[in-house]
Design a protein around this motif. Structure first.
Motif, PDB file in Angstrom:
ATOM      1  N   GLU A   1      17.833  -1.684   0.877  1.00 40.74           N
ATOM      2  CA  GLU A   1      17.480  -0.524   0.069  1.00 40.74           C
ATOM      3  C   GLU A   1      16.172  -0.753  -0.677  1.00 40.74           C
ATOM      4  N   ALA A   2      15.961  -1.987  -1.148  1.00 38.73           N
ATOM      5  CA  ALA A   2      14.715  -2.290  -1.848  1.00 38.73           C
ATOM      6  C   ALA A   2      13.521  -2.172  -0.902  1.00 38.73           C
ATOM      7  N   LEU A   3      13.704  -2.668   0.329  1.00 42.39           N
ATOM      8  CA  LEU A   3      12.620  -2.559   1.307  1.00 42.39           C
ATOM      9  C   LEU A   3      12.358  -1.099   1.672  1.00 42.39           C
ATOM     10  N   HIS A   4      13.445  -0.324   1.787  1.00 43.68           N
ATOM     11  CA  HIS A   4      13.295   1.097   2.105  1.00 43.68           C
ATOM     12  C   HIS A   4      12.547   1.819   0.993  1.00 43.68           C
ATOM     13  N   ASP A   5      12.908   1.518  -0.259  1.00 47.09           N
ATOM     14  CA  ASP A   5      12.222   2.146  -1.385  1.00 47.09           C
ATOM     15  C   ASP A   5      10.755   1.739  -1.434  1.00 47.09           C
ATOM     16  N   ALA A   6      10.497   0.451  -1.176  1.00 45.95           N
ATOM     17  CA  ALA A   6       9.112  -0.019  -1.186  1.00 45.95           C
ATOM     18  C   ALA A   6       8.305   0.645  -0.078  1.00 45.95           C
ATOM     19  N   ARG A   7       8.917   0.780   1.104  1.00 46.92           N
ATOM     20  CA  ARG A   7       8.232   1.437   2.213  1.00 46.92           C
ATOM     21  C   ARG A   7       7.953   2.906   1.890  1.00 46.92           C
ATOM     22  N   ARG A   8       8.914   3.576   1.248  1.00 48.48           N
ATOM     23  CA  ARG A   8       8.723   4.980   0.891  1.00 48.48           C
ATOM     24  C   ARG A   8       7.593   5.133  -0.119  1.00 48.48           C
ATOM     25  N   ARG A   9       7.533   4.226  -1.100  1.00 47.06           N
ATOM     26  CA  ARG A   9       6.443   4.284  -2.076  1.00 47.06           C
ATOM     27  C   ARG A   9       5.106   4.014  -1.409  1.00 47.06           C
ATOM     28  N   LEU A  10       5.077   3.036  -0.482  1.00 51.61           N
ATOM     29  CA  LEU A  10       3.837   2.730   0.223  1.00 51.61           C
ATOM     30  C   LEU A  10       3.394   3.900   1.081  1.00 51.61           C
ATOM     31  N   ASP A  11       4.351   4.562   1.742  1.00 51.98           N
ATOM     32  CA  ASP A  11       4.008   5.722   2.568  1.00 51.98           C
ATOM     33  C   ASP A  11       3.413   6.839   1.715  1.00 51.98           C
ATOM     34  N   ARG A  12       4.009   7.079   0.546  1.00 50.31           N
ATOM     35  CA  ARG A  12       3.466   8.111  -0.336  1.00 50.31           C
ATOM     36  C   ARG A  12       2.079   7.740  -0.821  1.00 50.31           C
ATOM     37  N   PHE A  13       1.897   6.454  -1.120  1.00 48.78           N
ATOM     38  CA  PHE A  13       0.603   5.976  -1.609  1.00 48.78           C
ATOM     39  C   PHE A  13      -0.484   6.159  -0.559  1.00 48.78           C
ATOM     40  N   THR A  14      -0.224   5.676   0.660  1.00 43.06           N
ATOM     41  CA  THR A  14      -1.240   5.770   1.708  1.00 43.06           C
ATOM     42  C   THR A  14      -1.475   7.211   2.136  1.00 43.06           C
ATOM     43  N   GLU A  15      -0.402   8.031   2.081  1.00 47.33           N
ATOM     44  CA  GLU A  15      -0.541   9.420   2.504  1.00 47.33           C
ATOM     45  C   GLU A  15      -1.468  10.203   1.584  1.00 47.33           C
ATOM     46  N   HIS A  16      -1.504   9.834   0.312  1.00 48.43           N
ATOM     47  CA  HIS A  16      -2.274  10.606  -0.658  1.00 48.43           C
ATOM     48  C   HIS A  16      -3.612   9.962  -1.023  1.00 48.43           C
ATOM     49  N   ILE A  17      -3.919   8.798  -0.450  1.00 48.16           N
ATOM     50  CA  ILE A  17      -5.254   8.240  -0.647  1.00 48.16           C
ATOM     51  C   ILE A  17      -6.260   9.182   0.000  1.00 48.16           C
ATOM     52  N   PRO A  18      -7.348   9.543  -0.694  1.00 50.24           N
ATOM     53  CA  PRO A  18      -8.286  10.538  -0.157  1.00 50.24           C
ATOM     54  C   PRO A  18      -9.231   9.994   0.896  1.00 50.24           C
ATOM     55  N   TYR A  19      -9.016   8.778   1.347  1.00 51.27           N
ATOM     56  CA  TYR A  19      -9.887   8.173   2.354  1.00 51.27           C
ATOM     57  C   TYR A  19      -9.099   7.921   3.634  1.00 51.27           C
ATOM     58  N   PRO A  20      -9.736   8.095   4.790  1.00 53.53           N
ATOM     59  CA  PRO A  20      -9.038   7.890   6.066  1.00 53.53           C
ATOM     60  C   PRO A  20      -8.577   6.444   6.246  1.00 53.53           C
ATOM     61  N   LEU A  21      -7.310   6.287   6.589  1.00 52.83           N
ATOM     62  CA  LEU A  21      -6.727   4.979   6.875  1.00 52.83           C
ATOM     63  C   LEU A  21      -6.090   5.020   8.258  1.00 52.83           C
ATOM     64  N   THR A  22      -6.243   3.931   9.025  1.00 55.04           N
ATOM     65  CA  THR A  22      -5.603   3.842  10.334  1.00 55.04           C
ATOM     66  C   THR A  22      -5.091   2.425  10.558  1.00 55.04           C
ATOM     67  N   TYR A  23      -4.182   2.322  11.513  1.00 57.98           N
ATOM     68  CA  TYR A  23      -3.793   1.017  12.058  1.00 57.98           C
ATOM     69  C   TYR A  23      -3.865   1.140  13.569  1.00 57.98           C
ATOM     70  N   VAL A  24      -4.583   0.201  14.204  1.00 55.48           N
ATOM     71  CA  VAL A  24      -4.817   0.222  15.642  1.00 55.48           C
ATOM     72  C   VAL A  24      -4.291  -1.078  16.237  1.00 55.48           C
TER      73      VAL A  24
END
Length: 228
Positions: free
Chosen positions: A97-120
């Protein structure tokens, strides 16, 4: 309940003579039976199943457990009863659950950063993009993930970016600053960082990229250079 072992009586917090002959609903309440009844019905239908629930009968020490439920057949193959084996999985569930919460927070963080981010990945295929990247290329994430980044961005742009990806895949962080002309706000200096993603064995398994606007800083540096 027809049989229980000593660890079960410890877990239940009652002696065996207070447990044998009573139903789970009587012992632990209707909510506990509601959580278990589906698995019990499946076992009486001949299947081995499991379920998880947070035990609350021990009050403040309530813990998560996983119960395996399986049928007991007689010599004729008829199901006469079922066995259950319970495992304490509390620490695993809390960590999950802690990992899930951390992943959800990270997803929200990266989703709202105003700069393009990718992983290739190593095949140059997009495995992650944030909202700013989808806006920059004008396509939804569903159309981008799994695609070769060269096909997404076009041959000319890929020819410029590919050497930086290759250096990053070789383990060398890179940066690429250039003046981009076709932006809604006019020409802007942008800088893309290419960061290797190292696996536990030290091998590079992909590349993170982040593109930021460095126009004001770059123009200030250029003015300073012209003044000396």
């Amino acid at each position: 309940l027809l049989f229980c072992n000593a660890p079960y009586t410890t877990w239940a917090g009652r002696p065996a003579d207070e447990l044998i002959g009573r139903t789970l609903a009587e012992l632990y309440g209707q909510a506990a039976w509601d959580a278990a009844s589906g698995a019990f019905a499946a076992a009486f239908a001949g299947r081995t199943v499991s379920y998880e629930r947070r035990l609350t009968h021990q009050g403040a020490s309530a813990r998560w457990t996983r119960a395996m439920v399986f049928p007991d057949r007689n010599a004729q193959g008829e199901i006469e009863a079922i066995y259950t084996i319970a495992f304490d999985i509390h620490d695993d569930v809390v960590e999950r659950e802690a990992l899930h919460d951390a992943r959800r927070r990270l997803d929200r963080f990266t989703e709202h950063i105003p700069y393009p981010l990718t992983y290739v990945d190593r095949d140059f295929r997009l495995r992650f993009v944030n909202r700013a990247y989808t806006q920059a290329v004008g396509r939804p994430a569903a159309e981008l993930l799994g695609q070769h980044i060269g096909e997404v961005r076009g041959a000319a742009r890929w020819a410029l970016h590919r050497p930086y990806f290759e250096h990053a895949l070789a383990g060398e962080p890179m940066q690429y600053t250039r003046l981009v002309e076709n932006l809604p706000q006019g020409p802007r200096w942008l800088r893309t960082s290419y960061v290797p993603d190292f696996a536990d064995d030290g091998q590079v398994q992909g590349v993170y990229t982040a593109t930021i606007d460095v126009h004001d800083l770059t123009e200030a540096q250029r003015r300073l250079q012209r003044s000396v």
